[in-house]
Design a protein around this motif. Structure first.
Motif, PDB file in Angstrom:
ATOM      1  N   HIS A   1       2.463   2.342   7.397  1.00  0.00           N
ATOM      2  CA  HIS A   1       1.096   1.828   7.436  1.00  0.00           C
ATOM      3  C   HIS A   1       0.803   1.407   8.865  1.00  0.00           C
ATOM      4  O   HIS A   1       1.556   0.616   9.443  1.00  0.00           O
ATOM      5  CB  HIS A   1       1.006   0.642   6.477  1.00  0.00           C
ATOM      6  CG  HIS A   1      -0.328  -0.031   6.440  1.00  0.00           C
ATOM      7  ND1 HIS A   1      -0.808  -0.786   7.475  1.00  0.00           N
ATOM      8  CD2 HIS A   1      -1.274  -0.080   5.467  1.00  0.00           C
ATOM      9  CE1 HIS A   1      -1.997  -1.266   7.146  1.00  0.00           C
ATOM     10  NE2 HIS A   1      -2.302  -0.852   5.939  1.00  0.00           N
TER      11      HIS A   1
ATOM     12  N   TYR B   1      -8.218  -6.342   2.091  1.00  0.00           N
ATOM     13  CA  TYR B   1      -7.552  -5.499   1.093  1.00  0.00           C
ATOM     14  C   TYR B   1      -7.179  -6.313  -0.143  1.00  0.00           C
ATOM     15  O   TYR B   1      -7.412  -5.896  -1.286  1.00  0.00           O
ATOM     16  CB  TYR B   1      -6.304  -4.843   1.705  1.00  0.00           C
ATOM     17  CG  TYR B   1      -5.622  -3.891   0.762  1.00  0.00           C
ATOM     18  CD1 TYR B   1      -6.106  -2.599   0.585  1.00  0.00           C
ATOM     19  CD2 TYR B   1      -4.514  -4.287   0.011  1.00  0.00           C
ATOM     20  CE1 TYR B   1      -5.503  -1.717  -0.304  1.00  0.00           C
ATOM     21  CE2 TYR B   1      -3.905  -3.423  -0.882  1.00  0.00           C
ATOM     22  CZ  TYR B   1      -4.409  -2.139  -1.023  1.00  0.00           C
ATOM     23  OH  TYR B   1      -3.810  -1.280  -1.916  1.00  0.00           O
TER      24      TYR B   1
ATOM     25  N   GLN C   1       0.832  -1.203   0.000  1.00  0.00           N
ATOM     26  CA  GLN C   1       0.000   0.000   0.000  1.00  0.00           C
ATOM     27  C   GLN C   1       0.872   1.261   0.000  1.00  0.00           C
ATOM     28  O   GLN C   1       0.594   2.215  -0.728  1.00  0.00           O
ATOM     29  CB  GLN C   1      -0.947  -0.021   1.199  1.00  0.00           C
ATOM     30  CG  GLN C   1      -1.968  -1.148   1.077  1.00  0.00           C
ATOM     31  CD  GLN C   1      -2.841  -1.311   2.293  1.00  0.00           C
ATOM     32  OE1 GLN C   1      -3.472  -0.356   2.746  1.00  0.00           O
ATOM     33  NE2 GLN C   1      -2.902  -2.521   2.827  1.00  0.00           N
TER      34      GLN C   1
ATOM     35  N   TYR D   1      -8.913  -5.320  -3.554  1.00  0.00           N
ATOM     36  CA  TYR D   1      -8.006  -4.376  -4.228  1.00  0.00           C
ATOM     37  C   TYR D   1      -8.464  -4.149  -5.667  1.00  0.00           C
ATOM     38  O   TYR D   1      -8.820  -5.100  -6.340  1.00  0.00           O
ATOM     39  CB  TYR D   1      -6.584  -4.950  -4.221  1.00  0.00           C
ATOM     40  CG  TYR D   1      -5.592  -4.133  -5.012  1.00  0.00           C
ATOM     41  CD1 TYR D   1      -5.022  -2.993  -4.473  1.00  0.00           C
ATOM     42  CD2 TYR D   1      -5.247  -4.517  -6.314  1.00  0.00           C
ATOM     43  CE1 TYR D   1      -4.116  -2.241  -5.208  1.00  0.00           C
ATOM     44  CE2 TYR D   1      -4.341  -3.773  -7.051  1.00  0.00           C
ATOM     45  CZ  TYR D   1      -3.778  -2.640  -6.496  1.00  0.00           C
ATOM     46  OH  TYR D   1      -2.893  -1.902  -7.222  1.00  0.00           O
TER      47      TYR D   1
END
Ligand code: NDP
Ligand code: MG
Length: 343
Positions: free
Chosen positions: A224, A236, A125, A240
């Protein structure tokens, strides 16, 4: 609707993945597999044992969530990569072992590989924002942080299984106690992000709030943060580039502490780096020897410190020659397992 095949459905990641999938109207479970145990309510979808790639061929999913533990996850990882099917990867062992072969398959298949491992999900990320210069992986330090070698000599499997921040399957929990998990993760990060080993750092962060940090060349760093809950990286990876809601509470900031890892006491981290730097099938051998040694420790056949000793000894007995095919890789895994001396 995203059609998901979940491998390792009865495990720690598998059960949390089912929760994530059931909570999302856009995710559909089309196949599930375990090694030997059945999970309630999934019977029509579940394959117990058997060939995982045959299951994937039949199911033709959009996403393979590989949450099998150990080298057994290699075949489905390679199937997804070769076929251009999105791979949501929890099974770090397959990427560590296959390394370059996996990346070649990813390129040929043209699909994508989204990490589920929390630190790598974090780095993935952060890396959306620019080319990483260096990577920092955080480690909780496990249940034995701060202990000396003398104290570790007599610890039991039950003590090693009591992880302070994460509730996980037995193999990865022991890996967290030896820091082999962080070692595997350094190698995993190397292959996922193409960053050389000397630019991948590990820092001990006991509360597991910061999962990873990327430094960029302009001096900026992006970290993060979040509570340690695997439903976040699972969600996620499955949604995504969207982000779905999860029941995880919003983060409240508190004091965060960081320490250097004790690589002299926790040898498995240093051995992983060495195996990674040497390349070839050394990472495969490191992983294989670790699997054998962890099983022996859990069975009460060797002590905690013997895990690293057995892995170091096995690494000295293998050639480490690169594998040019999957068959050669499977052979390297086999040779390394046999090279582990368990009394
Ligand atoms: P568990 O031991 O809890 O679960 C392992 C799963 O794999 C079980 O469903 C097991 O089935 C299945 N399995 C084992 N062998 C086979 C096989 N030959 N064929 C099909 N299924 C098989 O492990 P975890 O969920 O903790 O970990 C799974 C992976 O995710 C590991 O690679 C781990 O490193 C990684 N990971 C886990 C995290 C966590 O929080 N747990 C965090 C980050 C990464 P059965 O029940 O029948 O034995
Ligand atoms: Mg992790």
């Amino acid at each position: 609707m995203t059609r998901i095949a979940l491998l390792g459905a009865t495990g720690s990641i598998g059960r949390q993945a089912i929760e994530v999938i059931e909570a999302s109207p856009n995710l559909e479970l089309v196949a599930a597999a375990s090694g030997s145990s059945v999970i309630d309510g999934l019977a029509p979808l579940t394959q117990v044992g058997g060939d995982l790639t045959e299951l994937l061929e039949r199911a033709q999913p959009d996403v393979v969530l590989n949450a099998v533990v150990g080298f057994a996850g290699l075949a489905p990882t390679m199937w997804a990569l070769e076929n251009g099917v999105t791979l949501a990867l929890a099974n770090k062992e397959s990427l560590v072992a296959a390394g370059a072969l996996a990346l070649d398959a990813l390129e040929r298949g043209g699909g994508s590989m989204i990490p589920v491992d929390s630190e790598h999900s974090a780095l993935f990320q952060c890396a959306q924002l620019g080319e990483p210069e260096t990577l920092v992986l955080t480690a909780s330090g496990g249940p034995f942080r701060g202990k000396t070698r003398e104290q570790l000599a007599s610890v039991t499997p039950a003590e090693a299984l009591a992880h302070p921040t994460w509730n996980m399957g037995p193999k990865i929990t022991i890996d967290s106690a030896t820091l082999a998990n962080k070692g595997l993760e350094v190698i995993e990060a190397h292959f996922l992000f193409g960053v050389p080993y000397d630019r991948i750092e590990v820092v001990v962060h006991p509360t597991s709030i910061v999962h990873g940090l990327v430094r960029f060349r302009d001096g900026a760093s992006i970290a993060h943060l979040g509570y340690p809950d695997m439903r976040v990286p699972i969600s996620y990876a499955l949604t995504y580039p969207e982000r779905a809601a999860t029941p995880v509470p919003p983060l409240q900031l508190t004091t965060l502490e960081f320490f250097p890892p004790d690589v002299d006491t926790f040898r498995m981290l240093a051995l992983a780096r060495e195996a990674g730097e040497r390349g070839g099938t050394y990472p495969c051998a490191y992983n294989a020897a670790n699997e054998v040694a962890v099983a022996a420790f859990l069975a009460g056949r060797i002590g905690f410190l013997d895990i690293a000793a057995a892995v170091e000894d096995a690494l000295g007995r293998v050639s480490g020659a690169p594998a040019t095919s999957l068959a050669e890789l499977v052979e390297a895994d086999h040779v390394a397992r046999n090279a582990v001396a368990i009394p």
